[in-house]
Design a protein around this motif. Structure first.
Motif, PDB file in Angstrom:
ATOM      1  N   SER A 117     -60.515   5.424  37.800  1.00  0.00           N
ATOM      2  CA  SER A 117     -61.396   4.310  38.274  1.00  0.00           C
ATOM      3  C   SER A 117     -61.531   4.071  39.714  1.00  0.00           C
ATOM      4  CB  SER A 117     -60.715   3.035  37.636  1.00  0.00           C
ATOM      5  OG  SER A 117     -61.560   2.055  37.739  1.00  0.00           O
ATOM      6  N   GLY A 118     -62.886   4.041  40.157  1.00  0.00           N
ATOM      7  CA  GLY A 118     -62.958   3.848  41.486  1.00  0.00           C
ATOM      8  C   GLY A 118     -63.303   4.888  42.454  1.00  0.00           C
ATOM      9  N   GLY A 119     -63.051   6.086  41.833  1.00  0.00           N
ATOM     10  CA  GLY A 119     -63.051   7.158  42.638  1.00  0.00           C
ATOM     11  C   GLY A 119     -64.428   7.670  42.999  1.00  0.00           C
ATOM     12  N   GLY A 120     -65.360   7.299  42.181  1.00  0.00           N
ATOM     13  CA  GLY A 120     -66.830   7.534  42.719  1.00  0.00           C
ATOM     14  C   GLY A 120     -67.590   8.482  41.721  1.00  0.00           C
ATOM     15  N   LYS A 121     -67.264   8.539  40.450  1.00  0.00           N
ATOM     16  CA  LYS A 121     -68.066   9.082  39.592  1.00  0.00           C
ATOM     17  C   LYS A 121     -69.427   8.506  39.361  1.00  0.00           C
ATOM     18  CE  LYS A 121     -64.849   8.231  36.310  1.00  0.00           C
ATOM     19  NZ  LYS A 121     -64.097   7.453  37.138  1.00  0.00           N
ATOM     20  N   VAL A 127     -72.781  13.766  32.637  1.00  0.00           N
ATOM     21  CA  VAL A 127     -71.878  12.993  32.205  1.00  0.00           C
ATOM     22  C   VAL A 127     -70.716  12.436  32.785  1.00  0.00           C
ATOM     23  CG1 VAL A 127     -70.194  12.907  29.887  1.00  0.00           C
ATOM     24  CG2 VAL A 127     -71.970  14.550  29.871  1.00  0.00           C
ATOM     25  N   ASP A 128     -70.530  11.208  32.890  1.00  0.00           N
ATOM     26  CA  ASP A 128     -69.743  10.188  33.624  1.00  0.00           C
ATOM     27  C   ASP A 128     -68.878   9.781  32.684  1.00  0.00           C
ATOM     28  OD1 ASP A 128     -68.800   8.374  35.112  1.00  0.00           O
ATOM     29  OD2 ASP A 128     -70.641   7.280  35.869  1.00  0.00           O
ATOM     30  N   VAL A 129     -67.558  10.351  32.926  1.00  0.00           N
ATOM     31  CA  VAL A 129     -66.605  10.141  31.673  1.00  0.00           C
ATOM     32  C   VAL A 129     -65.882   8.911  32.387  1.00  0.00           C
ATOM     33  CG1 VAL A 129     -64.585  11.052  30.850  1.00  0.00           C
ATOM     34  CG2 VAL A 129     -66.221  12.438  31.225  1.00  0.00           C
ATOM     35  N   ALA A 130     -65.814   7.684  31.237  1.00  0.00           N
ATOM     36  CA  ALA A 130     -64.931   6.561  31.947  1.00  0.00           C
ATOM     37  C   ALA A 130     -63.456   6.874  32.206  1.00  0.00           C
ATOM     38  CB  ALA A 130     -65.273   5.644  30.809  1.00  0.00           C
ATOM     39  N   ALA A 131     -62.677   6.165  32.881  1.00  0.00           N
ATOM     40  CA  ALA A 131     -61.456   6.349  33.149  1.00  0.00           C
ATOM     41  C   ALA A 131     -60.645   4.863  32.541  1.00  0.00           C
ATOM     42  CB  ALA A 131     -61.193   6.208  34.580  1.00  0.00           C
ATOM     43  N   PRO A 132     -59.489   5.095  31.926  1.00  0.00           N
ATOM     44  CA  PRO A 132     -58.768   3.882  31.395  1.00  0.00           C
ATOM     45  C   PRO A 132     -58.417   3.045  32.496  1.00  0.00           C
ATOM     46  CG  PRO A 132     -57.313   5.869  31.267  1.00  0.00           C
ATOM     47  CD  PRO A 132     -58.775   6.292  31.753  1.00  0.00           C
ATOM     48  N   SER A 133     -58.301   1.678  32.302  1.00  0.00           N
ATOM     49  CA  SER A 133     -57.644   0.811  33.558  1.00  0.00           C
ATOM     50  C   SER A 133     -56.411   0.466  33.173  1.00  0.00           C
ATOM     51  CB  SER A 133     -58.653  -0.348  33.831  1.00  0.00           C
ATOM     52  OG  SER A 133     -58.410  -1.230  32.583  1.00  0.00           O
ATOM     53  N   PRO A 134     -55.610   0.020  33.870  1.00  0.00           N
ATOM     54  CA  PRO A 134     -54.330  -0.445  33.643  1.00  0.00           C
ATOM     55  C   PRO A 134     -54.335  -1.874  32.530  1.00  0.00           C
ATOM     56  CG  PRO A 134     -54.752  -0.521  35.992  1.00  0.00           C
ATOM     57  CD  PRO A 134     -56.050  -0.228  35.589  1.00  0.00           C
ATOM     58  N   LYS A 135     -55.359  -2.297  32.389  1.00  0.00           N
ATOM     59  CA  LYS A 135     -55.394  -3.528  31.492  1.00  0.00           C
ATOM     60  C   LYS A 135     -54.931  -3.231  30.104  1.00  0.00           C
ATOM     61  CE  LYS A 135     -58.937  -6.103  30.941  1.00  0.00           C
ATOM     62  NZ  LYS A 135     -60.422  -6.639  31.011  1.00  0.00           N
ATOM     63  N   GLN A 136     -55.257  -2.216  29.928  1.00  0.00           N
ATOM     64  CA  GLN A 136     -54.762  -1.609  28.419  1.00  0.00           C
ATOM     65  C   GLN A 136     -55.438  -2.580  27.347  1.00  0.00           C
ATOM     66  OE1 GLN A 136     -50.367  -1.219  28.722  1.00  0.00           O
ATOM     67  NE2 GLN A 136     -50.662   0.531  29.598  1.00  0.00           N
ATOM     68  N   SER A 137     -56.596  -2.728  27.569  1.00  0.00           N
ATOM     69  CA  SER A 137     -57.434  -3.473  26.531  1.00  0.00           C
ATOM     70  C   SER A 137     -57.790  -2.278  25.270  1.00  0.00           C
ATOM     71  CB  SER A 137     -58.673  -3.853  27.182  1.00  0.00           C
ATOM     72  OG  SER A 137     -59.566  -2.914  27.483  1.00  0.00           O
ATOM     73  N   SER A 138     -58.416  -2.730  24.466  1.00  0.00           N
ATOM     74  CA  SER A 138     -58.910  -1.729  23.225  1.00  0.00           C
ATOM     75  C   SER A 138     -59.692  -0.463  23.749  1.00  0.00           C
ATOM     76  CB  SER A 138     -59.227  -2.684  22.170  1.00  0.00           C
ATOM     77  OG  SER A 138     -60.560  -3.306  22.418  1.00  0.00           O
ATOM     78  N   ILE A 139     -60.540  -1.083  24.657  1.00  0.00           N
ATOM     79  CA  ILE A 139     -61.586  -0.029  25.168  1.00  0.00           C
ATOM     80  C   ILE A 139     -60.729   0.896  26.020  1.00  0.00           C
ATOM     81  CG2 ILE A 139     -63.294   0.210  26.954  1.00  0.00           C
ATOM     82  CD1 ILE A 139     -64.081  -2.732  26.423  1.00  0.00           C
ATOM     83  N   ASP A 140     -59.645   0.409  26.704  1.00  0.00           N
ATOM     84  CA  ASP A 140     -59.022   1.198  27.608  1.00  0.00           C
ATOM     85  C   ASP A 140     -58.091   2.406  26.659  1.00  0.00           C
ATOM     86  OD1 ASP A 140     -59.148   0.472  30.303  1.00  0.00           O
ATOM     87  OD2 ASP A 140     -58.426  -1.418  29.645  1.00  0.00           O
ATOM     88  N   THR A 141     -57.564   1.730  25.429  1.00  0.00           N
ATOM     89  CA  THR A 141     -57.045   2.660  24.453  1.00  0.00           C
ATOM     90  C   THR A 141     -57.962   3.814  23.944  1.00  0.00           C
ATOM     91  OG1 THR A 141     -55.812   0.959  23.856  1.00  0.00           O
ATOM     92  CG2 THR A 141     -55.541   2.677  22.440  1.00  0.00           C
TER      93      THR A 141
END
Ligand SMILES: Nc1ncnc2c1ncn2[C@@H]1O[C@H](COP(=O)(O)OP(=O)(O)OP(=O)(O)O)[C@@H](O)[C@H]1O
Length: 538
Positions: free
Chosen positions: A87-91, A210-224
């Motif tokens: 996340s934040g890398g620039g995709k 294709v812009d592949v999302a990255a998980p965040s440290p929040k560990q929400s269900s979306i992150d999972t």
């Protein structure tokens, strides 16, 4: 077999980090002994090319995407651009573009331009058709970003010009799921597919971004869900490397990528912001495994024409086959109103201001920055024949009008009040106002709700897409006829100032090839109960 290339793009904030280095084709990170392998030391990751932070988007486009556009026209070859990274890398920056400068536009808008420029130069251009689809995998469901719906099939829209394709890009972009996280104030929460289909006779080439999302440290269900799809992608790549059958059905992402991974040209992109050793290592390794897997492919045919969309394969419950020739949807703002440029705006855009440009000079616009234009560049009367006649005097509250085919209305009873607001947000704030130019020449205020607000002097926008073009300089306080700001110069300098509650903004791109259509300018009452004046209400 499809070609495979891999690139790393170094984020400017990574440069000064001591445990991180790179050369033209290598990235090296240092990690402590306890991490991953138990061995101290440096790890090298090879790429076809590592772009240093000083490499601009233009250079990246030239090296990364330009060959694929050529291949489209030379051998109808498909190509997938797959951006992975933390996340934040620039995709999103790499794929769609940056926020502040026109030069920061990313691979997608540049590829759109290149496709239409190539077509324009061909004598057989009439034989080609271009279409677009844009969708997002969010919580393991496909959302068609061009029809706002959870989708059984991603709609494919024929686009006849660069402008139409841009319109769809920005329209869909405004519907993506973003979240504000510490790592990135606009973190993508879904994997996003933007696809350009170039068809000629029975052959079709697809460019997929294709812009592949990255998980965040929040560990929400979306992150999972994001983490699961990344793990599945990694597992597929590992199986491919080992020559084993891969389980591509475990997540929607891998399922949609299946045909690409086995057949087509693939460009893996790793925008990299060195933040922590672990995170960087994980994504560097993912990029490496993917690249190795793609290199190890065999038996697939290169540049074969497709009958159906690679991503929109027939998969029940997901994105199905795209209808072959769906015509563009009726988009009230764009079919009558021809924007000269569009700003990719932040999700929670408060307001934006735009000045110019000349719609006729727009094809020549290749520069967009934040500087204030000189009046000479920005003032030019619209031909009288095009100038709609407007009754002088303030526009009453709750009245609306159709300006150049766009429904607009005043939210305030007195334009002069509006002018006061506009002045605060004016690009001329704190500076001498150019002679002869009203301080509030242009001010487009947008909210996330689809409505158009106008001050006495203009203008136009819709959520996520601030279309600025016809700059109506009519002042109700002065009376007279309205006019449109036109630039007499080919290299018109455009001012576009995205305003945002937290000072963030998104990128700016031009809308070349447009012209202004004028329309009657009657003020009409806004229907009772209508709070926001959505396009089409008129
Ligand atoms: N090469 C670059 N040059 C300048 N700024 C950059 C560059 N790459 C990214 N940025 C900036 O870094 C921030 C994060 O970039 P971006 O949103 O593209 O990251 P991302 O990888 O898509 O993140 P996420 O996975 O969280 O969505 C943005 O403000 C973007 O403008």
């Amino acid at each position: 077999m499809g070609k495979a290339r891999s690139y790393c793009i170094i984020h400017p904030d990574s440069v000064s980090h001591a445990k991180f280095g790179y050369s033209r084709a290598d990235v090296t990170i240092e990690f402590p002994g306890e991490f991953k392998t138990g061995q101290d030391g440096l790890r090298d990751f090879a790429f076809d090319r590592v772009f240093e932070p000083s490499a601009g988007q233009a250079q990246i486009y030239q090296e990364v995407a330009r060959p694929a556009i050529k291949d489209v026209f030379e051998r109808m070859a498909n190509c997938l651009f797959l951006a992975v990274g933390a996340s934040g890398g620039g995709k999103t920056f790499t794929m769609t573009g940056g926020t502040k400068r026109f030069d920061d536009r990313g691979l997608i808008p540049r590829s759109i331009s290149a496709v239409f420029e190539t077509l324009a130069a061909r004598t057989d251009r009439e034989d080609f058709r271009v279409a677009v689809s844009f969708f997002e995998i969010y919580r393991e469901q496909v959302i068609d970003l061009l029809s706002k719906a959870y989708a059984e099939s991603a709609t494919r829209h024929i686009v006849r010009s660069e402008r139409e394709a841009y319109n769809l890009l920005f329209e869909g972009d405004s519907r993506r799921h973003f979240e504000q996280l510490p790592s990135n104030s606009e973190t993508s929460r879904g994997h996003v597919f933007f696809q350009l289909y170039i068809t000629r006779a029975n052959a079709e080439a697809v460019l997929a971004f294709v812009d592949v999302a990255a998980p965040s440290p929040k560990q929400s269900s979306i992150d999972t869900s994001i983490a699961q799809s990344l793990a599945a992608l990694r597992a597929v790549a590992r199986s491919m490397c080992a020559g084993l059958p891969a389980d591509q059905n475990s997540t929607l992402l891998t399922r949609l990528l299946e045909q690409w991974l086995t057949h087509d040209d693939i460009v893996t992109l790793l925008p990299l912001k060195y933040q922590s050793c672990g995170e960087s290592y994980d994504f560097l390794q993912l990029a490496r495994i993917l690249h190795q897997a793609l290199k190890s492919r065999a038996g697939a045919c290169e540049g074969h024409p497709r009958k159906s969309s690679p991503v929109a394969g027939p998969m029940p419950g997901t994105v199905g086959a795209c209808p072959a020739d769906t015509t563009s949807r009726d988009r009230p703002l764009s079919h009558t109103f021809t924007p000269t440029f569009a700003m990719r705006t932040p999700r929670n855009l408060d307001a934006c201001e735009c000045i110019g440009p000349d719609t006729e000079a727009a094809p020549a616009i290749r520069s967009l920055d934040m500087k204030i234009p000189t009046p000479a560049r920005n003032r030019c009367r619209v031909p009288k024949a095009e100038a709609p006649s407007v009754p002088p005097g303030p526009v009453p509250a709750g009245q609306a009008a159709r300006v150049f085919g766009v429904d607009v209305r005043h939210r305030h009873s007195l334009p002069v009040v509006r002018a006061g607001v506009a002045r605060e947000a004016s690009p001329f704030r704190g500076q001498a106002r150019p002679l002869g130019m009203p301080h509030n020449l242009v001010s487009a205020h947008a909210t996330r709700v689809a409505h158009v607000t106008v001050n006495p002097h203009v203008n136009i926008t819709r959520p996520g897409l601030a279309n600025a073009s016809a700059t109506c300089t009519y002042s109700p306080m002065r009376g007279g006829r309205p006019s449109v700001s036109y630039s007499p110069l080919p290299m018109q300098r455009v001012v576009a100032r995205p305003y945002h509650s937290e000072g963030r903004s998104r990128s700016i791109s031009p809308m070349p090839g447009s012209g202004v259509t004028s329309a009657p300018f009657p003020w009409v009452p806004i229907p009772a109960g209508v709070k926001s004046w959505a396009p089409g209400h008129g």
